[in-house]
Design a protein around this motif. Structure first.
Motif, short mmCIF file in Angstrom:
data_model
loop_
_atom_site.label_atom_id
_atom_site.label_comp_id
_atom_site.label_asym_id
_atom_site.label_seq_id
_atom_site.Cartn_x
_atom_site.Cartn_y
_atom_site.Cartn_z
N THR A 42 -1.26 -3.20 -4.77
CA THR A 42 -2.66 -2.80 -4.75
C THR A 42 -2.75 -1.28 -4.80
OG1 THR A 42 -4.73 -2.99 -3.53
CG2 THR A 42 -2.72 -3.16 -2.22
N GLU A 43 -3.29 -0.62 -3.83
CA GLU A 43 -3.43 0.83 -3.89
C GLU A 43 -2.06 1.53 -3.79
OE1 GLU A 43 -5.49 -1.10 -2.13
OE2 GLU A 43 -7.21 -0.81 -3.43
N ASP A 77 -6.22 5.60 -5.81
CA ASP A 77 -6.47 4.22 -6.24
C ASP A 77 -7.48 3.55 -5.32
OD1 ASP A 77 -4.61 4.58 -8.24
OD2 ASP A 77 -2.96 3.74 -7.07
N HIS A 78 -7.39 3.85 -4.03
CA HIS A 78 -8.33 3.26 -3.08
C HIS A 78 -9.76 3.67 -3.43
CE1 HIS A 78 -6.90 1.42 0.91
NE2 HIS A 78 -8.00 0.83 0.55
N PHE A 131 0.84 -1.18 0.00
CA PHE A 131 0.00 0.00 0.00
C PHE A 131 0.88 1.24 0.00
CE2 PHE A 131 -2.70 -3.23 1.88
CZ PHE A 131 -3.95 -2.97 1.34
N LYS A 179 -11.55 1.91 -6.55
CA LYS A 179 -12.16 0.60 -6.31
C LYS A 179 -13.31 0.68 -5.33
CE LYS A 179 -7.87 -2.06 -6.92
NZ LYS A 179 -6.93 -2.99 -6.25
#
Length: 264
Positions: free
Chosen positions: A174-175, A180-181, A122, A184
């Motif tokens: 992922t993020e 980005d968080h 992250f 999604k």
């Protein structure tokens, strides 16, 4: 003359939708596989072009859902074993060598599928706590022994046989940024609310207040997310927000479903 033993083959299946930022590095981490298969859900960026440049077989088809898209990708494989990856995941060198040894020495009676520990990165760093590690994922299996179920989000691989555990890691980027968080967040909370609606008939105030608080306490305190500093705090707050928004959307959907009946 000794008969040579055929080396087991491996197909890597990746499902994509606008993953031009990730797909090249993802496929590069498994370029050693016998088959590279990308099932693309009609991307509007350069995902398909980049995947083909990376020597992958690309099949484009409309999005039917996470599980069904992965199941379709599995039907495109001819290899003995299948490895499922997301576009933002990478196979580490340690995992590559372990996978190859596992396949080469596999014998009847051994596990037909394997769970793999995943490191979630992250905002540029691996978050080790907050309940996001080891984050085991069942991704490697003998062709024909497993299928994904058809749920809206967080699909599961249903395996017919014994599941083993590997030590090598998948790295999950992922993020990378806070933005980005949020990309999604909207979709995943909506899908999660739809899935929860199959089990829940009413949403109470206690669900909206205490469930998010419990999630934060569990991830930040019990699972020691605080030890990952600011990143750990942000991950735990988002987990709590995810729970709140999921139940809020479920409440709103139930309210709207009842409203037409009240107007009769």
């Amino acid at each position: 003359m000794t008969e040579s033993v055929r080396r087991p083959t491996l197909a890597c299946v990746v499902i994509t939708k606008n993953e031009e930022r990730n797909i090249v590095d993802c496929l590069a981490s498994v370029r050693w596989a016998d088959e590279l298969i990308v099932v693309d859900a009609e991307s509007t960026d350069k995902t398909v072009e980049l995947a083909r440049t990376s020597q992958a077989k690309v099949v484009v088809q409309p999005w039917p859902g996470f599980g069904l898209q992965k199941n379709f990708g599995m039907t495109q494989a001819a290899s003995d074993w299948i490895l499922i990856l997301d576009a933002d995941e990478r196979v580490t060198e340690e995992l590559r060598h372990e996978l190859r040894a596992c396949l080469d020495h596999w014998q009847p009676g051994a596990p037909v599928a394997y769970r793999i520990p995943r490191r979630n990165f992250f905002y540029g760093a691996w978050v080790r706590r907050a309940g996001v590690y080891p984050d085991y994922q069942v991704r490697l299996f003998r062709r024909g022994t497993a299928q994904y179920n058809d749920v809206a989000v967080h699909e599961n691989l249903l395996v017919e046989g014994v599941i083993g555990t590997l030590a090598g890691h998948l790295d999950h980027y992922t993020e990378r940024r806070i933005q980005d968080h949020f990309k999604k967040f909207g979709l995943y909370t909506t899908l999660a609310a739809q899935e929860k609606a199959k089990q829940v008939r009413t949403v109470r105030w206690i669900d909206l207040i205490f469930r998010p608080v419990v999630v934060f306490g569990k991830t930040y305190l019990v699972k020691q997310g605080f030890r990952d500093g600011v990143r750990g705090l942000i991950v735990c707050v988002f987990a709590s927000m995810y729970t709140f928004v999921k139940y809020a959307k479920l409440w709103d959907a139930m309210r709207q479903a009842v409203a037409p009946l009240d107007r009769r």
